[in-house]
Write a protein that holds these residues in place. Sequence first.
Motif, PDB file in Angstrom:
ATOM      1  N   ALA A   1      37.490  36.238  37.677  1.00  0.00           N
ATOM      2  CA  ALA A   1      37.474  36.304  39.132  1.00  0.00           C
ATOM      3  C   ALA A   1      36.261  37.078  39.652  1.00  0.00           C
ATOM      4  CB  ALA A   1      38.755  36.947  39.632  1.00  0.00           C
ATOM      5  N   PHE A   2      35.760  38.002  38.840  1.00  0.00           N
ATOM      6  CA  PHE A   2      34.640  38.838  39.266  1.00  0.00           C
ATOM      7  C   PHE A   2      33.386  38.578  38.439  1.00  0.00           C
ATOM      8  CE2 PHE A   2      38.632  41.290  39.890  1.00  0.00           C
ATOM      9  CZ  PHE A   2      38.684  41.192  41.273  1.00  0.00           C
ATOM     10  N   ALA A  35      42.170  36.536  44.330  1.00  0.00           N
ATOM     11  CA  ALA A  35      41.909  37.190  43.044  1.00  0.00           C
ATOM     12  C   ALA A  35      42.259  38.668  43.103  1.00  0.00           C
ATOM     13  CB  ALA A  35      40.454  37.013  42.646  1.00  0.00           C
ATOM     14  N   LEU A  36      42.104  39.282  44.259  1.00  0.00           N
ATOM     15  CA  LEU A  36      42.466  40.695  44.407  1.00  0.00           C
ATOM     16  C   LEU A  36      43.960  40.899  44.237  1.00  0.00           C
ATOM     17  CD1 LEU A  36      40.253  41.628  47.477  1.00  0.00           C
ATOM     18  CD2 LEU A  36      39.827  42.167  45.079  1.00  0.00           C
ATOM     19  N   GLU A  38      45.969  39.112  42.467  1.00  0.00           N
ATOM     20  CA  GLU A  38      46.382  38.803  41.098  1.00  0.00           C
ATOM     21  C   GLU A  38      45.762  39.739  40.063  1.00  0.00           C
ATOM     22  OE1 GLU A  38      45.119  34.782  40.739  1.00  0.00           O
ATOM     23  OE2 GLU A  38      46.473  34.066  42.311  1.00  0.00           O
ATOM     24  N   ALA A  39      44.814  40.545  40.453  1.00  0.00           N
ATOM     25  CA  ALA A  39      44.081  41.383  39.502  1.00  0.00           C
ATOM     26  C   ALA A  39      44.901  42.581  39.049  1.00  0.00           C
ATOM     27  CB  ALA A  39      42.778  41.860  40.127  1.00  0.00           C
ATOM     28  N   LYS A  40      44.643  43.002  37.827  1.00  0.00           N
ATOM     29  CA  LYS A  40      45.252  44.215  37.285  1.00  0.00           C
ATOM     30  C   LYS A  40      44.541  45.418  37.886  1.00  0.00           C
ATOM     31  CE  LYS A  40      45.980  41.893  32.900  1.00  0.00           C
ATOM     32  NZ  LYS A  40      45.548  41.791  31.512  1.00  0.00           N
ATOM     33  N   GLU A  43      41.046  45.995  36.605  1.00  0.00           N
ATOM     34  CA  GLU A  43      40.097  45.005  37.111  1.00  0.00           C
ATOM     35  C   GLU A  43      39.675  45.339  38.539  1.00  0.00           C
ATOM     36  OE1 GLU A  43      41.325  40.877  34.922  1.00  0.00           O
ATOM     37  OE2 GLU A  43      42.710  41.649  36.443  1.00  0.00           O
ATOM     38  N   LEU A  44      40.613  45.815  39.329  1.00  0.00           N
ATOM     39  CA  LEU A  44      40.297  46.217  40.703  1.00  0.00           C
ATOM     40  C   LEU A  44      39.344  47.403  40.713  1.00  0.00           C
ATOM     41  CD1 LEU A  44      43.765  45.848  42.450  1.00  0.00           C
ATOM     42  CD2 LEU A  44      41.758  44.367  42.692  1.00  0.00           C
ATOM     43  N   ARG A  46      37.178  48.173  38.373  1.00  0.00           N
ATOM     44  CA  ARG A  46      35.871  47.665  37.943  1.00  0.00           C
ATOM     45  C   ARG A  46      35.181  46.937  39.097  1.00  0.00           C
ATOM     46  NH1 ARG A  46      31.374  48.270  35.012  1.00  0.00           N
ATOM     47  NH2 ARG A  46      30.441  46.264  34.547  1.00  0.00           N
ATOM     48  N   ALA A  47      35.927  46.095  39.809  1.00  0.00           N
ATOM     49  CA  ALA A  47      35.348  45.373  40.943  1.00  0.00           C
ATOM     50  C   ALA A  47      34.873  46.347  42.015  1.00  0.00           C
ATOM     51  CB  ALA A  47      36.369  44.392  41.525  1.00  0.00           C
TER      52      ALA A  47
END
Length: 90
Positions: A1-2, A35-36, A38-40, A43-44, A46-47
């Motif tokens: 997603a990212f 995607a935000l 659904e992200a773990k 992951e958030l 990191r984004a």
Amino acid sequence: AFDGLEALAVNLAQLNRDGQLRAAVDALPPFDVAALEEAKPEELRRAYVLLGALAHSYVHGPSVPWHVLQGISGGSGASSGPAQREVPAQ
């Protein structure tokens, strides 16, 4: 997603030096807000770090004298550590 953010981050220094970061960011596809959701959490985080670094460089990158920094760091543009400077005695 990212993946688009990751690709820019890998090349961030070169994009800054070449003055191509803004064009690269502008060429990214629209961000998928789903995607935000659904992200773990990792992951958030990191984004968030990637977006922060890209936003900072997008705004301030053009004003950095990269040619001067390359001369200070030995021409590669990458520093081997913190800049050393004398601190005046007080």
